[in-house]
Scaffold this motif. Structure first.
Motif, PDB file in Angstrom:
ATOM      1  N   GLU A 144      54.476  86.473  27.699  1.00 29.99           N
ATOM      2  CA  GLU A 144      55.795  86.388  28.311  1.00 29.99           C
ATOM      3  C   GLU A 144      55.815  85.317  29.393  1.00 29.99           C
ATOM      4  OE1 GLU A 144      58.857  89.723  29.803  1.00 29.99           O
ATOM      5  OE2 GLU A 144      57.075  89.548  31.073  1.00 29.99           O
ATOM      6  N   GLN A 145      54.729  85.169  30.109  1.00 30.11           N
ATOM      7  CA  GLN A 145      54.671  84.177  31.174  1.00 30.11           C
ATOM      8  C   GLN A 145      54.764  82.756  30.625  1.00 30.11           C
ATOM      9  OE1 GLN A 145      51.088  85.890  33.281  1.00 30.11           O
ATOM     10  NE2 GLN A 145      52.410  85.575  35.040  1.00 30.11           N
ATOM     11  N   GLU A 146      54.121  82.514  29.499  1.00 28.50           N
ATOM     12  CA  GLU A 146      54.224  81.184  28.892  1.00 28.50           C
ATOM     13  C   GLU A 146      55.652  80.893  28.464  1.00 28.50           C
ATOM     14  OE1 GLU A 146      52.606  79.334  24.824  1.00 28.50           O
ATOM     15  OE2 GLU A 146      50.999  79.671  26.296  1.00 28.50           O
ATOM     16  N   LEU A 147      56.328  81.901  27.921  1.00 28.83           N
ATOM     17  CA  LEU A 147      57.734  81.723  27.546  1.00 28.83           C
ATOM     18  C   LEU A 147      58.583  81.345  28.755  1.00 28.83           C
ATOM     19  CD1 LEU A 147      58.520  84.596  25.006  1.00 28.83           C
ATOM     20  CD2 LEU A 147      58.484  82.137  24.550  1.00 28.83           C
ATOM     21  N   MET A 148      58.348  82.009  29.871  1.00 32.57           N
ATOM     22  CA  MET A 148      59.092  81.681  31.082  1.00 32.57           C
ATOM     23  C   MET A 148      58.789  80.262  31.540  1.00 32.57           C
ATOM     24  SD  MET A 148      59.304  85.127  33.415  1.00 32.57           S
ATOM     25  CE  MET A 148      57.694  85.864  33.167  1.00 32.57           C
ATOM     26  N   LEU A 149      57.528  79.877  31.413  1.00 33.49           N
ATOM     27  CA  LEU A 149      57.101  78.554  31.867  1.00 33.49           C
ATOM     28  C   LEU A 149      57.788  77.442  31.081  1.00 33.49           C
ATOM     29  CD1 LEU A 149      55.015  77.504  33.979  1.00 33.49           C
ATOM     30  CD2 LEU A 149      53.385  77.305  32.084  1.00 33.49           C
ATOM     31  N   ILE A 150      57.959  77.621  29.767  1.00 33.50           N
ATOM     32  CA  ILE A 150      58.527  76.556  28.937  1.00 33.50           C
ATOM     33  C   ILE A 150      60.049  76.627  28.825  1.00 33.50           C
ATOM     34  CG2 ILE A 150      56.402  76.374  27.594  1.00 33.50           C
ATOM     35  CD1 ILE A 150      57.818  77.838  25.303  1.00 33.50           C
ATOM     36  N   SER A 151      60.656  77.706  29.306  1.00 33.70           N
ATOM     37  CA  SER A 151      62.108  77.850  29.185  1.00 33.70           C
ATOM     38  C   SER A 151      62.830  77.129  30.314  1.00 33.70           C
ATOM     39  CB  SER A 151      62.499  79.330  29.182  1.00 33.70           C
ATOM     40  OG  SER A 151      61.979  79.977  28.039  1.00 33.70           O
ATOM     41  N   ASP A 152      64.017  76.637  30.004  1.00 34.63           N
ATOM     42  CA  ASP A 152      64.817  75.898  30.983  1.00 34.63           C
ATOM     43  C   ASP A 152      65.826  76.783  31.690  1.00 34.63           C
ATOM     44  OD1 ASP A 152      64.094  72.884  30.390  1.00 34.63           O
ATOM     45  OD2 ASP A 152      64.308  73.872  28.449  1.00 34.63           O
ATOM     46  N   ILE A 153      66.271  77.831  31.003  1.00 30.54           N
ATOM     47  CA  ILE A 153      67.253  78.769  31.548  1.00 30.54           C
ATOM     48  C   ILE A 153      66.863  80.162  31.088  1.00 30.54           C
ATOM     49  CG2 ILE A 153      69.693  79.496  31.522  1.00 30.54           C
ATOM     50  CD1 ILE A 153      70.447  76.593  30.884  1.00 30.54           C
ATOM     51  N   LEU A 154      67.091  81.144  31.941  1.00 28.79           N
ATOM     52  CA  LEU A 154      66.906  82.540  31.559  1.00 28.79           C
ATOM     53  C   LEU A 154      68.262  83.244  31.523  1.00 28.79           C
ATOM     54  CD1 LEU A 154      65.134  85.128  31.100  1.00 28.79           C
ATOM     55  CD2 LEU A 154      65.193  85.422  33.596  1.00 28.79           C
ATOM     56  N   ILE A 155      68.512  83.943  30.414  1.00 34.99           N
ATOM     57  CA  ILE A 155      69.608  84.902  30.364  1.00 34.99           C
ATOM     58  C   ILE A 155      68.965  86.285  30.381  1.00 34.99           C
ATOM     59  CG2 ILE A 155      71.561  85.827  29.073  1.00 34.99           C
ATOM     60  CD1 ILE A 155      71.738  83.131  27.619  1.00 34.99           C
ATOM     61  N   THR A 156      69.369  87.124  31.299  1.00 29.97           N
ATOM     62  CA  THR A 156      68.884  88.494  31.318  1.00 29.97           C
ATOM     63  C   THR A 156      70.024  89.399  31.773  1.00 29.97           C
ATOM     64  OG1 THR A 156      67.059  89.943  32.015  1.00 29.97           O
ATOM     65  CG2 THR A 156      67.908  88.365  33.654  1.00 29.97           C
ATOM     66  N   ASP A 157      69.694  90.627  32.110  1.00 25.27           N
ATOM     67  CA  ASP A 157      70.722  91.558  32.570  1.00 25.27           C
ATOM     68  C   ASP A 157      70.192  92.299  33.794  1.00 25.27           C
ATOM     69  OD1 ASP A 157      68.881  93.163  31.089  1.00 25.27           O
ATOM     70  OD2 ASP A 157      70.165  92.976  29.331  1.00 25.27           O
ATOM     71  N   TYR A 158      69.482  93.399  33.557  1.00 27.52           N
ATOM     72  CA  TYR A 158      68.959  94.202  34.665  1.00 27.52           C
ATOM     73  C   TYR A 158      67.425  94.166  34.699  1.00 27.52           C
ATOM     74  CZ  TYR A 158      73.525  95.878  33.232  1.00 27.52           C
ATOM     75  OH  TYR A 158      74.830  95.935  32.817  1.00 27.52           O
ATOM     76  N   SER A 159      66.837  93.332  33.867  1.00 29.86           N
ATOM     77  CA  SER A 159      65.385  93.301  33.720  1.00 29.86           C
ATOM     78  C   SER A 159      64.707  92.740  34.967  1.00 29.86           C
ATOM     79  CB  SER A 159      64.995  92.447  32.513  1.00 29.86           C
ATOM     80  OG  SER A 159      63.603  92.253  32.459  1.00 29.86           O
ATOM     81  N   SER A 160      63.542  93.299  35.295  1.00 30.13           N
ATOM     82  CA  SER A 160      62.786  92.800  36.448  1.00 30.13           C
ATOM     83  C   SER A 160      62.168  91.438  36.179  1.00 30.13           C
ATOM     84  CB  SER A 160      61.683  93.802  36.828  1.00 30.13           C
ATOM     85  OG  SER A 160      60.820  94.039  35.735  1.00 30.13           O
TER      86      SER A 160
END
Length: 323
Positions: A217-233
């Motif tokens: 999951e951390q690698e996904l965050m590292l390579i992503s340009d924008i995050l869409i989430t809702d209530y997730s930590s």
């Protein structure tokens, strides 16, 4: 769970043992009984009934930074509270990311505030390692047949109300790709508890990359340009990357009324723009109408220091016997 046996010396040798909390054995219990330092990153309920040697230290590192959704004793029954209190009595130190969230962890763990040490947590150090982000991103896109695209990571959390877990009932994927597909590709990472989601039982129209089983999951965050989430930590960890977050909360009233709640006022505090329908979501991203000031304020409230040296500070603290 990580346990370090014998001496733990910066320039010495020590025996290192690792096991998952659900993989108990006589060997693992023996390692626990003979270890000097025991590191946890989650609650380990057998700890409530264990007696350790006087010179052993039990250290809770926890598995997520900051504090957002209520957890532990903040949402527990009286029986669970008693168990958490016993666990905390057997815990020597609990490390967190900020002095500002001490009261939340004190409540959640039922632990004395003197044991809560805001030196950061090792998990966050990952982002300061020598990653070739461009290569990681290029390899990811090529694997899925893309190049020169920005990645939007969509990471919705689990809801107890089943209907709200079918995310494409609320995100119009066809319109999303129509307006944003030239610049972006959507990567979906579902919460592990959403068991019933599949291409067979949910209606969707359009393309996305399913990253629900992606190892890091951390690698996904590292390579992503924008995050869409809702209530997730996930919002907390992603916020330190200084990249935009959009909160897609199509079921806000129901979630706030029926789920476990937050340690802060959600709408006033979360690090980004809040939308409640698919059209708003597309417009915010299309126009790049993000809220950096709100993000900066949130990071300041959740982290005292962000420098990639949390592990070093924790080791120094432990080797200096808590000084």
């Amino acid at each position: 769970m990580t346990i370090l046996k014998k001496s733990f010396k910066r320039r010495g040798t020590f025996e290192f043992n690792l096991f998952y909390k659900n993989n108990l054995s006589f060997k693992n219990f023996k390692n626990l009984a003979t270890s000097k330092y025991i590191f946890l990153n989650d609650n380990f309920f057998p700890l409530a009934f264990m007696n350790f040697k006087d010179d052993s230290k039990v250290i809770q590192l926890w598995h997520a930074p900051g504090a957002s959704k209520k957890f532990g004793a903040s949402v527990s029954s009286s029986d669970e509270l008693e168990m958490l209190l016993k666990i905390s009595n057997n815990t020597d130190f609990l490390f967190t990311t900020s002095k500002n969230i001490e009261k939340f962890y004190q409540e959640a763990f039922q632990i004395d505030s003197s044991k809560i040490i805001p030196l950061g947590i090792p998990r966050v150090d990952y982002y300061f390692e020598n990653h070739d982000v461009e290569k990681l991103k290029k390899d990811f896109l090529e694997k899925h047949g893309f190049e020169d695209k920005k990645i939007i990571l969509y990471a919705p959390t689990f809801r107890n109300e089943e209907k709200y877990n079918n995310v494409f009932n609320y995100l119009n994927l066809r319109e999303f790709n129509k307006h944003l597909g030239e610049e972006y590709v959507l990567a979906l990472r579902l919460h592990p508890k959403i068991k019933d989601f599949s291409k067979e039982n949910i209606s969707y129209d359009g393309y996305y990359i399913d990253c629900s089983n992606y190892e890091s999951e951390q690698e996904l965050m590292l390579i992503s340009d924008i995050l869409i989430t809702d209530y997730s930590s996930i919002m907390i960890e992603f916020s330190i990357l200084n990249k935009p977050i959009v909160f897609f909360v199509y079921d806000y009233d129901d979630y706030i009324a029926n789920e476990r709640g937050f340690y802060f006022d959600f709408k006033k505090t979360v690090p980004g723009v809040i939308v409640d329908n698919s059209n708003q979501l597309v417009e915010i991203i299309k126009n790049k109408n993000f809220d950096k000031e709100k993000s900066d304020n949130f990071v300041a409230s959740q982290f005292d220091t962000i420098d990639g040296k949390s592990s070093e500070r924790i080791v120094d603290f432990i080797l200096n016997n808590g000084a």
